[in-house]
Design a protein around this motif. Structure first.
Motif, PDB file in Angstrom:
ATOM      1  N   ASP A 190       0.837  -1.217   0.000  1.00 37.25           N
ATOM      2  CA  ASP A 190       0.000   0.000   0.000  1.00 37.25           C
ATOM      3  C   ASP A 190       0.864   1.257   0.000  1.00 37.25           C
ATOM      4  N   GLY A 191       1.994   1.184  -0.717  1.00 35.79           N
ATOM      5  CA  GLY A 191       2.869   2.340  -0.858  1.00 35.79           C
ATOM      6  C   GLY A 191       3.840   2.563   0.280  1.00 35.79           C
ATOM      7  N   GLU A 192       3.787   1.726   1.336  1.00 32.71           N
ATOM      8  CA  GLU A 192       4.670   1.888   2.490  1.00 32.71           C
ATOM      9  C   GLU A 192       5.776   0.834   2.458  1.00 32.71           C
ATOM     10  N   PRO A 193       7.053   1.244   2.615  1.00 34.63           N
ATOM     11  CA  PRO A 193       8.145   0.270   2.674  1.00 34.63           C
ATOM     12  C   PRO A 193       8.008  -0.612   3.918  1.00 34.63           C
ATOM     13  N   VAL A 194       8.010  -1.929   3.717  1.00 34.16           N
ATOM     14  CA  VAL A 194       7.811  -2.846   4.846  1.00 34.16           C
ATOM     15  C   VAL A 194       8.857  -3.944   4.908  1.00 34.16           C
ATOM     16  N   ALA A 195       9.685  -4.080   3.883  1.00 34.02           N
ATOM     17  CA  ALA A 195      10.693  -5.144   3.883  1.00 34.02           C
ATOM     18  C   ALA A 195      11.821  -4.766   2.935  1.00 34.02           C
ATOM     19  N   PHE A 196      12.974  -5.365   3.153  1.00 34.08           N
ATOM     20  CA  PHE A 196      14.124  -5.127   2.282  1.00 34.08           C
ATOM     21  C   PHE A 196      14.992  -6.373   2.236  1.00 34.08           C
ATOM     22  N   MET A 197      15.832  -6.424   1.227  1.00 29.64           N
ATOM     23  CA  MET A 197      16.836  -7.481   1.111  1.00 29.64           C
ATOM     24  C   MET A 197      18.059  -6.885   0.443  1.00 29.64           C
TER      25      MET A 197
END
Length: 385
Positions: free
Chosen positions: A266-273
């Motif tokens: 929904d447009g919000e950053p929630v995870a990364f790798m």
């Protein structure tokens, strides 16, 4: 003729610090799997003026000599941020550390550890953790399994007999760290494909490359997710602005946009790798030296690296999603997209994920579902002082 007596002193002079850095190159010269680190980076690591970690830490380096020969080294250090953390997360009040241990023999190792313990007691520490060299974010733990192949970038490598030397000095293991490897030329099991396909059909989910032209902005996004995702993990110490600046400077040359992904919901950053080409493959032949031609070779490699191995040092999903199906879905999507890029654009054939804490069941489950196998095991030890 009897050996000269062992002498241990603080490595405070320029000559002693140079000797401190140089010792591992001699002691590990016969180990084909040891990768000589760049001496310039090792010098910056132990320099309080160049390592942002020292903005909230203090330490002391020691070298051991017999006559004119340096036969061992160790660091003793205290992270003041770690002292404020809950004891159940590994650190807490009274917990100091030692690391960077190298020694010719068992007696020298014991004498060095005893010296580090004495320094920590003098600072009112009541428990010692080691080896941690120097920050928990750098090279934590002793390699206890996986000595038969080289480490990847930013991972440690130690002689097998160090385990017995440390344990016989009264230390017991308190936390195990694993790295996992996999053949990234092979597709993942069908169940992974179905989970990824479902995610791709979800209009709420977007997996994007990082934008290196907005490096600082992207780094902040990743850091915010990391501090949330990892905050309950054993050994977690928040990264501070000086450390972030140092890490950014160090890693920026090996940051490639298609190897680092951010997941948005929904447009919000929630995870990364974060995935890094294995720099150790490039620096191994340099024997720690950038001069006279090491700089040119390394810069040429960095233009378009072709590597066998990619390492995933960091991955995170915000805490409120961690128990959800979506957490695994986002992780698998990022892993698959980066796997494809690593093979197609860099010629990689092997991936390494870690380190992963032994009690991090979420990450261990993801590693297992994509057919990873444990290839290295590191142990962090503790002793009451």
């Amino acid at each position: 003729m009897a050996n000269p007596p062992l002498s241990i002193r603080p490595a405070d002079t320029k000559a002693d610090r140079k000797a401190f850095i140089a010792l591992p190159y001699r002691l590990n010269a016969d180990d084909p799997n040891w990768v000589p680190p760049l001496k310039q980076e090792e010098a910056e690591k132990i320099d309080p003026k160049k390592n942002g970690w020292f903005s909230h830490a203090e330490g002391q380096l020691f070298i051991a000599t017999r006559g004119d020969t340096v036969v061992g080294r160790i660091s003793a250090h205290i992270d003041t941020l770690a002292l404020t953390l809950p004891p159940e997360q590994g650190f807490g009040p009274g917990v100091g550390c030692w690391g960077m241990l190298e020694a010719e023999d068992r007696n020298t190792a014991h004498a060095l550890i005893n010296t580090a313990e004495g320094w920590l007691r003098g600072k009112d520490m009541t428990r010692a953790l080691g080896p941690i060299s120097l920050s928990i974010w750098e090279e934590p733990g002793l390699l206890v399994e996986g000595h038969d192949h080289p480490p990847t970038v930013m991972m440690g490598h130690h002689k097998p007999h160090y385990q017995e030397w440390i344990e016989s000095a009264g230390y017991a293991g308190v936390k195990t760290l694993y790295t996992y490897e996999l053949d990234i030329t092979k597709t993942f099991p069908p169940i992974c494909g179905r989970i990824i396909a479902a995610g791709e059909k979800n209009p709420r989910i977007r997996i994007r490359n990082v934008d290196k032209s907005k490096f600082d902005q992207e780094a902040k996004i990743i850091l915010d997710i990391l501090n949330d995702a990892w905050s309950d993990n054993w050994g977690f110490v928040p990264l501070t602005p000086p450390e972030i600046a140092d890490v950014g400077k160090k890693l920026k040359p090996i940051v490639f946009e298609d190897l680092i992904r951010i997941a948005e919901v929904d447009g919000e950053p929630v995870a990364f790798m974060i995935t890094l080409p294995d720099l150790n493959e490039a620096i191994a032949p340099l024997n720690g030296n950038l001069l006279p031609f090491g700089w040119a070779k390394l810069l040429w490699w960095l233009r378009a690296p072709k590597v066998k191995t990619m390492r995933v040092p960091l991955m995170g999903v915000v805490k409120h999603l961690q128990s959800s199906r979506m957490a695994s879905q986002l992780a698998l999507m990022m892993i698959e997209y980066i796997r494809q890029a690593a093979v197609a654009n860099y010629g990689a054939t092997r991936g390494e994920i870690g380190w992963i804490l032994d009690d991090n069941q979420g990450m261990r489950s993801i590693a297992e579902i994509i057919n990873c196998e444990i290839n290295k095991k590191y142990e962090i030890y503790a002793k009451e002082l």
